[in-house]
Design a protein around this motif. Structure first.
Motif, PDB file in Angstrom:
ATOM      1  N   VAL A  22       0.839  -1.204   0.000  1.00 52.20           N
ATOM      2  CA  VAL A  22       0.000   0.000   0.000  1.00 52.20           C
ATOM      3  C   VAL A  22       0.871   1.250   0.000  1.00 52.20           C
ATOM      4  N   LEU A  59       0.839   4.203  -2.761  1.00 53.35           N
ATOM      5  CA  LEU A  59       0.641   5.613  -2.407  1.00 53.35           C
ATOM      6  C   LEU A  59       1.823   6.469  -2.858  1.00 53.35           C
ATOM      7  N   LEU A 106      -9.100  10.829  -3.940  1.00 49.44           N
ATOM      8  CA  LEU A 106      -7.666  10.570  -3.814  1.00 49.44           C
ATOM      9  C   LEU A 106      -6.892  11.352  -4.874  1.00 49.44           C
ATOM     10  N   LEU A 156      -0.233  11.751   1.727  1.00 57.26           N
ATOM     11  CA  LEU A 156      -1.226  10.717   2.001  1.00 57.26           C
ATOM     12  C   LEU A 156      -0.558   9.639   2.849  1.00 57.26           C
ATOM     13  N   SER A 157      -1.304   9.077   3.784  1.00 55.60           N
ATOM     14  CA  SER A 157      -0.728   8.010   4.598  1.00 55.60           C
ATOM     15  C   SER A 157      -1.783   6.956   4.918  1.00 55.60           C
ATOM     16  N   PRO A 158      -1.367   5.679   4.971  1.00 60.62           N
ATOM     17  CA  PRO A 158      -2.308   4.623   5.336  1.00 60.62           C
ATOM     18  C   PRO A 158      -2.554   4.645   6.840  1.00 60.62           C
ATOM     19  N   VAL A 195      -7.005   5.778   3.827  1.00 55.89           N
ATOM     20  CA  VAL A 195      -5.927   6.644   3.334  1.00 55.89           C
ATOM     21  C   VAL A 195      -6.232   8.040   3.848  1.00 55.89           C
ATOM     22  N   ALA A 206      -7.358   1.927   0.666  1.00 57.39           N
ATOM     23  CA  ALA A 206      -6.453   1.125  -0.156  1.00 57.39           C
ATOM     24  C   ALA A 206      -6.545  -0.304   0.343  1.00 57.39           C
ATOM     25  N   PHE A 229      -7.423   1.143  -4.984  1.00 59.41           N
ATOM     26  CA  PHE A 229      -7.900   2.268  -4.189  1.00 59.41           C
ATOM     27  C   PHE A 229      -9.404   2.363  -4.409  1.00 59.41           C
TER      28      PHE A 229
END
Length: 194
Positions: free
Chosen positions: A16, A20, A34, A41-43, A72, A82, A96
């Protein structure tokens, strides 16, 4: 009471993060929110996704792990999700997505944080009903990738929920199960007009 989020498999998280970090993957994503987001952006909030294929089958629910979903985060809110799936070659990025279930998942997680009992959050998909729920598992030490829903577990149907099922109302699985199987009952016979 804080939720006890199970750790995602490291290769799933890496897949992931790689997606990203790929401008092409983000730019070509079907998730409009998105693509439109400006900034990092971060999971966040890794959740195992289990699928309940046959709700009408008698006995305890049987589920299977389908993947891991990450919200996300773009700033203060989730802008997409994601998903990573297990393949013959290991964990790989799947896709996504955006839409109502992203905000509904975030809302249900916030709701669950305010419950008095601790739970392990998971997602439970019920394809027969086009339904996604936040599954709050009572066994905090359980492997997030394994297990079956227990009668004391809670399900929080995410919006949009099927007709007759209240969104964002935590319900014990033992109480919700009869209503789900009723929704899958045989269709009434239609008579032709005389």
């Amino acid at each position: 009471m804080p939720l006890h989020v199970p750790p995602a498999p490291a290769p799933a998280l890496r897949s992931v993060l790689t997606a990203l970090g790929s401008p092409t993957a983000v730019r070509e994503s079907p998730a409009a929110a998105l693509r439109a987001h400006q900034g990092p952006l971060s999971p966040d909030h890794p959740l195992p996704v289990h699928v309940w294929d046959d709700v009408s089958q008698a006995g305890p629910p049987r589920t299977r792990l389908a993947g891991w979903r990450f919200l996300v985060r773009g700033g203060e809110r989730a802008v997409a999700a994601a998903e990573a799936r297990l393949t013959a070659d290991g964990w790989t990025f799947s896709h996504f997505c955006d839409g109502p279930y992203v905000a509904a998942t975030e809302r249900a997680l916030q709701q669950a944080e305010s419950l008095t009992a601790p739970y392990q959050p998971r997602l439970l998909s019920v394809p027969e009903l086009y339904m996604l729920t936040l599954w709050l598992h009572h066994d905090l030490a359980a492997d997030g990738a394994a297990g079956v829903p227990a009668t004391g577990d809670l399900l929080v149907p995410l919006a949009p929920a099927p007709p007759g099922i209240a969104s964002h109302l935590p319900q014990r699985i033992a109480d919700l199960l009869p209503r789900l199987t009723l929704r899958l009952g045989p269709a009434p016979l239609l008579r032709e007009p005389a």
